[in-house]
Scaffold this motif. Structure first.
Motif, short mmCIF file in Angstrom:
data_model
loop_
_atom_site.label_atom_id
_atom_site.label_comp_id
_atom_site.label_asym_id
_atom_site.label_seq_id
_atom_site.Cartn_x
_atom_site.Cartn_y
_atom_site.Cartn_z
N SER A 158 50.87 50.94 33.74
CA SER A 158 50.36 51.26 35.07
C SER A 158 49.04 50.55 35.34
N ILE A 159 48.16 50.57 34.33
CA ILE A 159 46.84 49.93 34.48
C ILE A 159 46.97 48.42 34.61
N ILE A 160 47.73 47.82 33.69
CA ILE A 160 47.83 46.36 33.65
C ILE A 160 48.58 45.82 34.86
N ILE A 161 49.67 46.46 35.24
CA ILE A 161 50.45 46.01 36.41
C ILE A 161 49.58 46.04 37.66
N GLY A 162 48.83 47.12 37.82
CA GLY A 162 47.93 47.23 38.97
C GLY A 162 46.88 46.14 38.98
N GLU A 163 46.32 45.84 37.79
CA GLU A 163 45.29 44.80 37.70
C GLU A 163 45.86 43.41 37.95
N VAL A 164 47.09 43.17 37.47
CA VAL A 164 47.70 41.85 37.65
C VAL A 164 48.05 41.60 39.11
N ILE A 165 48.65 42.59 39.75
CA ILE A 165 49.11 42.42 41.14
C ILE A 165 47.93 42.41 42.11
N PHE A 166 46.96 43.31 41.89
CA PHE A 166 45.81 43.41 42.80
C PHE A 166 44.58 42.81 42.12
N SER A 167 44.70 41.56 41.69
CA SER A 167 43.60 40.90 41.00
C SER A 167 42.49 40.52 41.98
N LEU A 220 35.14 50.14 41.45
CA LEU A 220 35.80 51.08 40.54
C LEU A 220 36.79 51.96 41.30
N THR A 221 36.44 52.33 42.53
CA THR A 221 37.36 53.13 43.34
C THR A 221 38.64 52.35 43.62
N ASP A 222 38.49 51.08 43.95
CA ASP A 222 39.66 50.23 44.18
C ASP A 222 40.53 50.15 42.93
N ARG A 223 39.89 50.06 41.79
CA ARG A 223 40.64 49.94 40.53
C ARG A 223 41.40 51.24 40.22
N LEU A 224 40.82 52.37 40.57
CA LEU A 224 41.53 53.64 40.40
C LEU A 224 42.79 53.67 41.27
N ILE A 225 42.66 53.17 42.50
CA ILE A 225 43.79 53.14 43.41
C ILE A 225 44.87 52.18 42.91
N THR A 226 44.46 51.06 42.30
CA THR A 226 45.45 50.11 41.78
C THR A 226 46.25 50.72 40.63
N VAL A 227 45.63 51.63 39.89
CA VAL A 227 46.35 52.32 38.81
C VAL A 227 47.49 53.15 39.40
N VAL A 228 47.21 53.82 40.51
CA VAL A 228 48.24 54.62 41.18
C VAL A 228 49.38 53.73 41.65
N PHE A 229 49.04 52.63 42.30
CA PHE A 229 50.08 51.69 42.76
C PHE A 229 50.82 51.08 41.58
N GLY A 230 50.08 50.80 40.50
CA GLY A 230 50.72 50.27 39.30
C GLY A 230 51.74 51.23 38.72
N SER A 231 51.42 52.52 38.75
CA SER A 231 52.34 53.55 38.26
C SER A 231 53.61 53.59 39.10
N ILE A 232 53.46 53.50 40.42
CA ILE A 232 54.62 53.52 41.32
C ILE A 232 55.47 52.26 41.13
N ILE A 233 54.80 51.10 41.06
CA ILE A 233 55.53 49.84 40.87
C ILE A 233 56.29 49.85 39.55
N TYR A 234 55.66 50.39 38.51
CA TYR A 234 56.31 50.48 37.20
C TYR A 234 57.59 51.30 37.30
N ARG A 235 57.56 52.38 38.07
CA ARG A 235 58.76 53.22 38.24
C ARG A 235 59.85 52.45 38.99
N PHE A 236 59.45 51.64 39.97
CA PHE A 236 60.43 50.82 40.68
C PHE A 236 61.08 49.81 39.74
#
Length: 294
Positions: free
Chosen positions: A220-229, A234-250
């Motif tokens: 979740s962390i890495i996918i978010g960081e790779v896609i939203f590079s 820090l707030t943005d990075r927290l949000i990317t973790v959430v999106f990374g978690s959702i993308i990982y499930r997809f």
């Protein structure tokens, strides 16, 4: 459509796990192996309390608090007992396995015909899958906001400084041991919360449900960081973790649709994480080669 809704809901419920590991792995620079014990611990506590007639909300909070207690143990082992980082987490994780068996009285426990956060009366009229998305969205929004606000406080800045440079922080009079313990407690509280939520959604808790969860959180962390590079707060990075978690499930939904078995998901998760970790390096190498040619 139901598969998409389910993937979003699952992503929301697993996001606290990613944010918890983000606090230790990225900010505190602490590879915490307690995760794989804390996740089923939160699940075991929540399911057992619900089974004994306690409110799902109280049971969920209790799952988070027991997670914090596990983080405290790991922190004390590392800071006061001088146990190496990885070994401290492994010791706590191993001990939690037996504790979970004690809590549930068996290897797994069901929530069949029992109330959960997702079966509240306010949610009964929503379409299938939407109660999970609604509850997950509310919880993860609160977590992101509170975490972002904490990191902006003086205490939060001290916490960040501890992760950036321990020696410098100590020279400035910061009690780095206390900051490490605090970080582990907060992170594992979020992970225990995630375990409690996932168990209620799945309808059961199992002592082995924590196996591989650290890979899921890292993905979740890495996918978010790779896609939203790029440059992010820090707030943005927290949000990317959430999106990374959702993308990982997809991605997992796509993998299952291709024809893989559910038994292959751990292998697939490891492969996805490996690829996500390698992509930035490949990108840098390609960029360097392009600059050399032109």
């Amino acid at each position: 459509m139901e598969i998409i809704i389910s993937a979003i809901g699952q992503g929301m419920l697993w996001a606290p796990l990613g944010i918890g590991l983000f606090l230790t792995f990225r900010i505190l620079n602490f590879p915490d192996m307690t995760v794989e014990g804390t996740f089923p611990l939160g699940a075991a506590v929540a399911v057992t309390m619900i089974g004994n007639g306690i409110s799902p909300f109280i049971a969920t909070v209790a799952g988070a608090l027991t997670g914090a207690a596990a983080g405290l143990v790991t922190g004390l082992l590392y800071t006061k007992g001088k146990v190496p980082i990885l070994l401290a987490g492994i010791l706590t994780m191993t001990a939690i396995y037996s504790i979970n068996l004690r809590i549930m009285g068996q290897a797994n426990r069901s929530l069949l015909n029992l109330p959960t956060l997702f079966s509240a009366k306010l949610l009964t009229n929503l379409p299938n899958g939407f109660p999970v998305i609604l509850v997950g969205t509310v919880i993860i929004t609160v977590i992101v906001i509170l975490t972002a606000l904490f990191l902006k406080t003086e205490l939060g800045q001290v916490f960040i400084a501890t992760g950036d440079n321990v020696d410098m922080s100590r020279s400035l009079g910061i009690n780095t041991d206390n900051m490490t313990i605090l970080g582990l407690m907060v992170a594992n509280a979020l992970i225990g919360l995630g375990g409690a939520l996932v168990a209620q959604n799945n309808g059961f808790a199992d002592v082995n449900m924590g196996i591989g969860t650290i890979v899921v959180a890292l993905a979740s962390i890495i996918i978010g960081e790779v896609i939203f590079s790029g440059q992010m707060s820090l707030t943005d990075r927290l949000i990317t973790v959430v999106f990374g978690s959702i993308i990982y499930r997809f991605v997992l939904v796509v993998v299952l649709a291709i024809g893989f078995s559910a038994d292959d998901l751990k292998l697939v998760s490891a492969v996805i994480l490996g690829l996500a970790l390698m992509l930035p390096n490949f990108g840098k190498q390609l960029s360097m080669k392009y600059k050399e040619r032109h």
